[in-house]
Design an enzyme around this catalytic site. Structure first.
Site, short mmCIF file in Angstrom:
data_model
loop_
_atom_site.label_atom_id
_atom_site.label_comp_id
_atom_site.label_asym_id
_atom_site.label_seq_id
_atom_site.Cartn_x
_atom_site.Cartn_y
_atom_site.Cartn_z
N HIS A 1 -3.35 2.68 -7.09
CA HIS A 1 -2.94 2.46 -8.48
C HIS A 1 -3.43 1.11 -8.99
O HIS A 1 -3.39 0.11 -8.28
CB HIS A 1 -1.43 2.61 -8.66
CG HIS A 1 -0.58 1.57 -8.02
ND1 HIS A 1 -0.20 0.41 -8.67
CD2 HIS A 1 0.02 1.51 -6.79
CE1 HIS A 1 0.58 -0.30 -7.88
NE2 HIS A 1 0.73 0.33 -6.74
N ASP B 1 -0.95 -5.71 -4.76
CA ASP B 1 -0.31 -4.39 -4.89
C ASP B 1 -0.53 -3.92 -6.31
O ASP B 1 0.17 -4.37 -7.22
CB ASP B 1 1.17 -4.52 -4.56
CG ASP B 1 1.98 -3.28 -4.86
OD1 ASP B 1 1.40 -2.19 -4.95
OD2 ASP B 1 3.22 -3.41 -5.02
N GLU C 1 2.04 4.04 -11.48
CA GLU C 1 2.72 4.07 -10.19
C GLU C 1 3.92 3.14 -10.15
O GLU C 1 4.95 3.46 -9.54
CB GLU C 1 1.72 3.71 -9.08
CG GLU C 1 2.23 4.03 -7.67
CD GLU C 1 3.08 2.94 -7.06
OE1 GLU C 1 3.70 3.20 -6.00
OE2 GLU C 1 3.15 1.81 -7.61
N GLU C 2 3.81 1.98 -10.78
CA GLU C 2 4.88 1.00 -10.70
C GLU C 2 6.16 1.46 -11.38
O GLU C 2 7.22 0.86 -11.18
CB GLU C 2 4.42 -0.34 -11.30
CG GLU C 2 3.36 -1.08 -10.50
CD GLU C 2 3.86 -1.62 -9.16
OE1 GLU C 2 5.03 -1.37 -8.81
OE2 GLU C 2 3.06 -2.29 -8.48
N ASP D 1 -2.19 2.03 -0.48
CA ASP D 1 -1.31 1.10 -1.18
C ASP D 1 -0.93 0.00 -0.20
O ASP D 1 -1.13 0.13 1.00
CB ASP D 1 -0.07 1.82 -1.69
CG ASP D 1 0.56 1.16 -2.91
OD1 ASP D 1 0.36 -0.06 -3.08
OD2 ASP D 1 1.25 1.85 -3.68
#
Length: 345
Positions: A71, A188, A222-223, A242
């Protein structure tokens, strides 16, 4: 195993995309950048309706399609309201470690595209004035954004065009050291996106064809939990890349590729995970198998979205996740090697 990974390309790409603002929900421009890079390699990129990128890599066999994902959306904030004295109250996008935001620089983007700079601060920001300057809990209700403009009232801020709903970009402070450390917010998961772009660069340059068709999803939500909720229907297994967790009761370091056996969404596919462990062992890849206590991934979202897939999770070990993160190039290289082995086995 001798793979001709272009270290310079991987690190340069990581630096470029880490410095590129893309909080969850505002990823249009960074997907444009990724599309430009992918086109240079000769692969096709299309977009889903919600803005995720799908990169197609033809394989030797069309018997199945393996999905990879990472992501590109990051943590961030959004203007919630404007105070009477001309500061901004904010709402979080995703789950940043809020105390680490205190004194961080940021940018506020209006809906018309104008950019202003500012700083996240406690509402008791001065030790010379406030008894609780050090002790006040750093959480959104006790914090605000100070704008670098001459504003003394709510009306002054509104004249700038700043409104509730405007995005706030957190300064990533990206630094790559000569010793190979990558220090930045949002490794991330832009670190993993860099790994997948490095993999594509190598495959294109070396004319490497995966064993089966591969589709790479670059997800953009995604977050907030629904990045890969939709997958192309031909994907039967999804290997998400990830960040790997580092901390108490975990084995991973900043030099390893982490293989996650289970996170808070449940266990990952046993057979896929076993294949990954065996590939790492057989090829001398520095790896760790861990269980992440507070974590979800694109695989979690894909399964919750009803996709009929098997799923596994790997990624470079990242220290201080959702804060000022750090990893090492060796973790990137080990991740690229393991993903390469999986799609060519």
């Amino acid at each position: 195993m001798e793979l001709k990974i272009n270290k310079e390309y991987v690190l340069k790409t990581a630096e470029e995309i880490l410095k590129f603002d893309s909080p969850t929900g505002f990823c249009f421009d960074i997907v444009d950048l990724i599309e430009k890079k992918v086109n240079e390699f000769g692969y096709k990129l299309t977009r889903t309706n919600k803005g995720c990128a799908v990169i197609e890599v033809p394989g030797k066999s069309s018997e199945k399609t393996i999905g990879l994902s990472a992501h590109v959306d990051t943590l961030g904030a959004m203007v919630r309201s404007i105070t009477g004295n001309g500061t901004l109250k904010f709402t979080l996008l995703g789950g940043p470690c809020v105390p680490t935001l205190d004194s961080e620089y940021c940018k506020i983007r209006t809906r018309e595209g104008k950019i202003y700079t500012g700083t996240f601060l406690s509402t008791s920001p001065s030790v010379h004035v406030f008894d609780d300057a050090a002790s006040k809990k750093r959480e959104p209700q006790n914090m605000e954004v100070r704008i670098d403009e001459v504003v003394k009232s709510k009306e002054d801020v509104e004249k700038l065009g700043i409104c509730p709903g405007d995005f706030i970009f957190i300064d990533p402070k990206t630094t790559i050291t000569e010793s190979g450390f990558i220090k930045s917010r949002f490794i991330d998961d832009k670190g993993s996106v860099s790994c997948l772009l490095g993999l594509l660069e190598m495959m294109s340059r070396e004319n490497i064809v995966p064993s089966y068709n591969v589709k790479i999803l670059i997800s953009t939500y995604e977050e907030v939990g629904h990045g890969a909720a939709y997958l192309p229907k031909d994907i039967t297994e999804l290997l998400t890349v990830d960040m790997g967790c580092i901390g108490d009761d975990l084995s991973c370091t900043e030099y390893d590729v982490s293989i996650c056996a289970k996170d808070s969404s449940g266990p990952y596919d046993y057979n896929m995970t076993t294949d990954l462990v065996n590939l790492a062992k057989a090829n001398g890849i520095s790896y760790a198998v861990d269980i992440y206590p507070r974590y979800g991934s694109d695989v979690s979202a894909a399964l919750s979205g009803g996709n009929d897939i098997r799923g596994a999770l790997v990624g470079p070990g990242v220290h201080a996740s959702h804060g000022m993160e750090r990893t090492h190039y060796e973790a990137f290289e080990n991740t690229i090697k393991l993903v390469y082995l999986y799609i060519t086995k």
